[in-house]
Design a protein around this motif. Structure first.
Motif, PDB file in Angstrom:
ATOM      1  N   ALA A 241      29.005  17.772  57.850  1.00  0.00           N
ATOM      2  CA  ALA A 241      29.104  16.483  58.927  1.00  0.00           C
ATOM      3  C   ALA A 241      27.580  16.504  59.147  1.00  0.00           C
ATOM      4  O   ALA A 241      27.043  15.228  59.599  1.00  0.00           O
ATOM      5  N   MET A 242      26.612  17.136  59.264  1.00  0.00           N
ATOM      6  CA  MET A 242      25.327  17.250  59.391  1.00  0.00           C
ATOM      7  C   MET A 242      24.789  16.306  58.393  1.00  0.00           C
ATOM      8  O   MET A 242      23.814  15.541  58.675  1.00  0.00           O
ATOM      9  N   ASN A 243      25.300  16.299  57.220  1.00  0.00           N
ATOM     10  CA  ASN A 243      24.595  15.648  56.075  1.00  0.00           C
ATOM     11  C   ASN A 243      25.054  14.162  56.328  1.00  0.00           C
ATOM     12  O   ASN A 243      24.420  13.123  55.781  1.00  0.00           O
ATOM     13  N   TRP A 244      26.089  14.053  57.150  1.00  0.00           N
ATOM     14  CA  TRP A 244      26.502  12.622  57.579  1.00  0.00           C
ATOM     15  C   TRP A 244      25.522  11.919  58.347  1.00  0.00           C
ATOM     16  O   TRP A 244      25.175  10.620  58.379  1.00  0.00           O
ATOM     17  N   VAL A 245      24.990  12.615  59.339  1.00  0.00           N
ATOM     18  CA  VAL A 245      23.975  12.150  60.352  1.00  0.00           C
ATOM     19  C   VAL A 245      22.453  12.258  59.855  1.00  0.00           C
ATOM     20  O   VAL A 245      21.623  11.557  60.308  1.00  0.00           O
ATOM     21  N   ARG A 246      22.191  13.029  58.897  1.00  0.00           N
ATOM     22  CA  ARG A 246      20.857  13.220  58.455  1.00  0.00           C
ATOM     23  C   ARG A 246      20.122  11.717  58.209  1.00  0.00           C
ATOM     24  O   ARG A 246      19.328  11.707  58.608  1.00  0.00           O
ATOM     25  N   PRO A 247      20.990  10.970  57.422  1.00  0.00           N
ATOM     26  CA  PRO A 247      20.222   9.476  57.023  1.00  0.00           C
ATOM     27  C   PRO A 247      19.675   8.827  58.264  1.00  0.00           C
ATOM     28  O   PRO A 247      18.652   8.143  58.424  1.00  0.00           O
ATOM     29  N   MET A 248      20.713   8.846  59.393  1.00  0.00           N
ATOM     30  CA  MET A 248      20.228   8.333  60.643  1.00  0.00           C
ATOM     31  C   MET A 248      18.920   8.974  61.370  1.00  0.00           C
ATOM     32  O   MET A 248      18.093   8.158  61.889  1.00  0.00           O
ATOM     33  N   GLU A 291      15.478  12.246  50.148  1.00  0.00           N
ATOM     34  CA  GLU A 291      14.841  13.517  50.397  1.00  0.00           C
ATOM     35  C   GLU A 291      14.383  13.687  51.917  1.00  0.00           C
ATOM     36  O   GLU A 291      14.297  14.840  52.352  1.00  0.00           O
ATOM     37  N   ALA A 292      13.948  12.657  52.233  1.00  0.00           N
ATOM     38  CA  ALA A 292      13.545  12.667  53.724  1.00  0.00           C
ATOM     39  C   ALA A 292      14.897  13.150  54.614  1.00  0.00           C
ATOM     40  O   ALA A 292      14.895  13.803  55.504  1.00  0.00           O
ATOM     41  N   ALA A 293      15.980  12.419  54.280  1.00  0.00           N
ATOM     42  CA  ALA A 293      17.311  13.085  54.977  1.00  0.00           C
ATOM     43  C   ALA A 293      17.562  14.434  54.827  1.00  0.00           C
ATOM     44  O   ALA A 293      17.832  15.253  55.699  1.00  0.00           O
ATOM     45  N   ALA A 294      17.384  14.997  53.698  1.00  0.00           N
ATOM     46  CA  ALA A 294      17.543  16.406  53.147  1.00  0.00           C
ATOM     47  C   ALA A 294      16.609  17.260  54.076  1.00  0.00           C
ATOM     48  O   ALA A 294      16.684  18.391  54.193  1.00  0.00           O
ATOM     49  N   ALA A 295      15.383  16.682  54.389  1.00  0.00           N
ATOM     50  CA  ALA A 295      14.198  17.534  54.953  1.00  0.00           C
ATOM     51  C   ALA A 295      14.748  17.501  56.695  1.00  0.00           C
ATOM     52  O   ALA A 295      13.826  18.069  57.248  1.00  0.00           O
ATOM     53  N   VAL A 296      15.534  17.058  57.248  1.00  0.00           N
ATOM     54  CA  VAL A 296      15.746  17.102  58.634  1.00  0.00           C
ATOM     55  C   VAL A 296      16.753  18.292  58.832  1.00  0.00           C
ATOM     56  O   VAL A 296      17.615  18.568  58.340  1.00  0.00           O
ATOM     57  N   PRO A 297      15.842  19.261  59.547  1.00  0.00           N
ATOM     58  CA  PRO A 297      16.290  20.604  59.617  1.00  0.00           C
ATOM     59  C   PRO A 297      17.920  20.693  60.409  1.00  0.00           C
ATOM     60  O   PRO A 297      18.048  19.973  61.410  1.00  0.00           O
ATOM     61  N   ILE A 301      19.349  19.241  64.169  1.00  0.00           N
ATOM     62  CA  ILE A 301      20.617  18.469  64.279  1.00  0.00           C
ATOM     63  C   ILE A 301      21.520  19.072  65.484  1.00  0.00           C
ATOM     64  O   ILE A 301      22.277  18.289  66.249  1.00  0.00           O
ATOM     65  N   ASP A 302      21.650  20.383  65.206  1.00  0.00           N
ATOM     66  CA  ASP A 302      22.577  21.074  66.028  1.00  0.00           C
ATOM     67  C   ASP A 302      22.188  21.071  67.503  1.00  0.00           C
ATOM     68  O   ASP A 302      22.951  21.022  68.332  1.00  0.00           O
ATOM     69  N   GLN A 303      20.807  20.920  67.824  1.00  0.00           N
ATOM     70  CA  GLN A 303      20.276  21.017  69.118  1.00  0.00           C
ATOM     71  C   GLN A 303      20.732  19.543  69.756  1.00  0.00           C
ATOM     72  O   GLN A 303      20.690  19.298  71.135  1.00  0.00           O
ATOM     73  N   LEU A 304      20.639  18.447  68.813  1.00  0.00           N
ATOM     74  CA  LEU A 304      21.100  16.934  69.264  1.00  0.00           C
ATOM     75  C   LEU A 304      22.223  16.362  69.189  1.00  0.00           C
ATOM     76  O   LEU A 304      22.645  15.363  69.652  1.00  0.00           O
ATOM     77  N   THR A 305      23.133  17.483  68.677  1.00  0.00           N
ATOM     78  CA  THR A 305      24.541  16.761  68.538  1.00  0.00           C
ATOM     79  C   THR A 305      25.663  17.652  68.762  1.00  0.00           C
ATOM     80  O   THR A 305      25.420  18.643  69.577  1.00  0.00           O
ATOM     81  N   LEU A 306      26.666  17.223  68.929  1.00  0.00           N
ATOM     82  CA  LEU A 306      27.972  18.019  69.145  1.00  0.00           C
ATOM     83  C   LEU A 306      28.987  17.805  67.819  1.00  0.00           C
ATOM     84  O   LEU A 306      29.668  17.341  67.694  1.00  0.00           O
ATOM     85  N   ILE A 307      28.512  19.256  67.033  1.00  0.00           N
ATOM     86  CA  ILE A 307      28.998  19.126  65.697  1.00  0.00           C
ATOM     87  C   ILE A 307      29.756  20.362  65.314  1.00  0.00           C
ATOM     88  O   ILE A 307      29.097  21.303  65.552  1.00  0.00           O
ATOM     89  N   GLY A 308      31.035  20.288  64.991  1.00  0.00           N
ATOM     90  CA  GLY A 308      31.604  21.621  64.384  1.00  0.00           C
ATOM     91  C   GLY A 308      33.310  21.643  64.992  1.00  0.00           C
ATOM     92  O   GLY A 308      33.725  20.631  65.235  1.00  0.00           O
TER      93      GLY A 308
END
Length: 346
Positions: A241-248, A291-297, A301-308
């Motif tokens: 799920a984090m990979n889904w939002v990484r490009p954004m 690569e930029a998306a993959a570099a988002v820690p 993401i966990d601090q900015l979202t509600l994922i899980g």
């Protein structure tokens, strides 16, 4: 400002056309007890017409713009649109405003971006005077002078030809920098937060308090609203799920604006991710978007979202309830909306 959380449905930007199933989502949000629905605009679809269209299919849910860009319309045009929609919806409008950025303001609208704080202050002043309808509206400010000083000489101060349903329509301001957030606290009824972390919110609290402590502030800390857009994904595979939002996040932190003028990137930088953001920008601006998306820690993401999982989100919501946020603006399919309502509204 802390307490129980309200829910808003964020319909977001259009990607080539109307979002599939949007009306179904809007109707379901109202049925579930969501407080509001929100529309957006960038340089394609506008925020007002979809809100009117979808809002006509509802009866109680509030109708918010997130955001109307101030460079897209004169203050009078925005005041008229808000008054009109407020009448048609029987008083459900929340006018979310924002300055946008120089690429859109100067490149799309052909308007100057300089002094966005001063322009916003002047813009809001004119809105409120039009809605107050206490007399013909004039403004001697440099950004929106009324009447126009260098025109034909035939312009004259005017008063709205209609009485607004409410002469004090709520205004929320989209803001990320400290001065803009303080301006929201001073002039507005709410703040629209795009990238907010309840774990790193002292910066926001200080900025808002500065504005709310102004002698002319409209609201108090107890009555001011903070509506935060939060990606919500209920899943047992958190990393996917984090990979889904990484490009954004890569787009906003790495590709928005110029490298030295990216207001969105300042958010994670203030959270301590300066080196990571520099790397994301370097990759994105060189065309290496994956690569930029993959570099988002993942930690960011966990601090900015509600994922899980449902259980994880129920636990994570405690931090949001203790924050200054009053409304979570979320998106998702009907089941996601139903689960969100179960977790937050039951």
């Amino acid at each position: 400002m802390a307490g129980e959380l309200k829910l808003g449905l964020n319909t977001g930007y259009w990607a080539g056309g109307p979002p599939p199933g949007a009306l179904e989502m809007v109707r379901e949000a109202e049925r579930l007890g969501f407080d509001s629905i929100w529309t957006a605009e960038a340089y394609g679809s506008d925020a007002l017409m979809p809100l009117a269209w979808w809002g006509s299919q509802t009866t109680t849910i509030k109708l918010g713009t997130a955001i109307v860009q101030i460079s897209a319309r004169t203050p009078a045009a925005t005041a008229m649109a808000a008054m009109t929609l407020d009448h048609l919806s029987q008083g459900r409008v929340i006018l979310g405003l924002g300055a946008s950025g120089p690429q859109v303001v100067e490149g799309w609208y052909g308007q100057p971006f300089a002094k966005p704080l001063a322009r916003t202050r002047e813009y809001i002043k004119i809105l409120r005077e039009i809605w107050a309808r206490e007399g013909p509206v004039t403004n001697d400010g440099p950004h929106y002078p009324l009447p126009l000083p260098d025109g034909t000489g035939l312009g004259k101060p005017l008063k709205s030809s209609i009485h607004p349903l409410r002469n004090d329509i709520p205004i929320y301001l989209a803001a990320e920098g400290p001065k803009n957030i303080a301006l929201a606290g001073e002039l507005c009824d709410g703040w629209l937060a795009l990238f907010y972390s309840p774990h790193e919110d002292s910066y926001y609290r200080e900025a808002l308090t500065e504005g709310l402590n102004n002698s002319d502030a409209r609201q108090t800390a107890e009555t001011f609203e903070v509506a935060a857009t939060v990606p919500l994904i209920i899943t047992d595979d958190t990393e996917q799920a984090m990979n889904w939002v990484r490009p954004m996040y890569a787009l906003y932190f790495g590709g928005m604006g110029a490298k030295g003028t990216n207001f969105h990137a300042n958010v994670p930088i203030r959270m301590g991710y300066e080196r990571e953001v520099e790397r994301i920008q370097e990759l994105y601006l060189s065309g290496r978007k994956d690569e930029a998306a993959a570099a988002v820690p993942s930690e960011l993401i966990d601090q900015l979202t509600l994922i899980g999982s449902k259980e994880k989100i129920a636990h994570d919501l405690d931090a949001w309830r203790e924050s200054i946020v009053t409304t979570l603006l979320i998106a998702g399919d009907p089941q996601t909306l139903r689960t969100a309502a179960e977790l937050m509204l039951s």
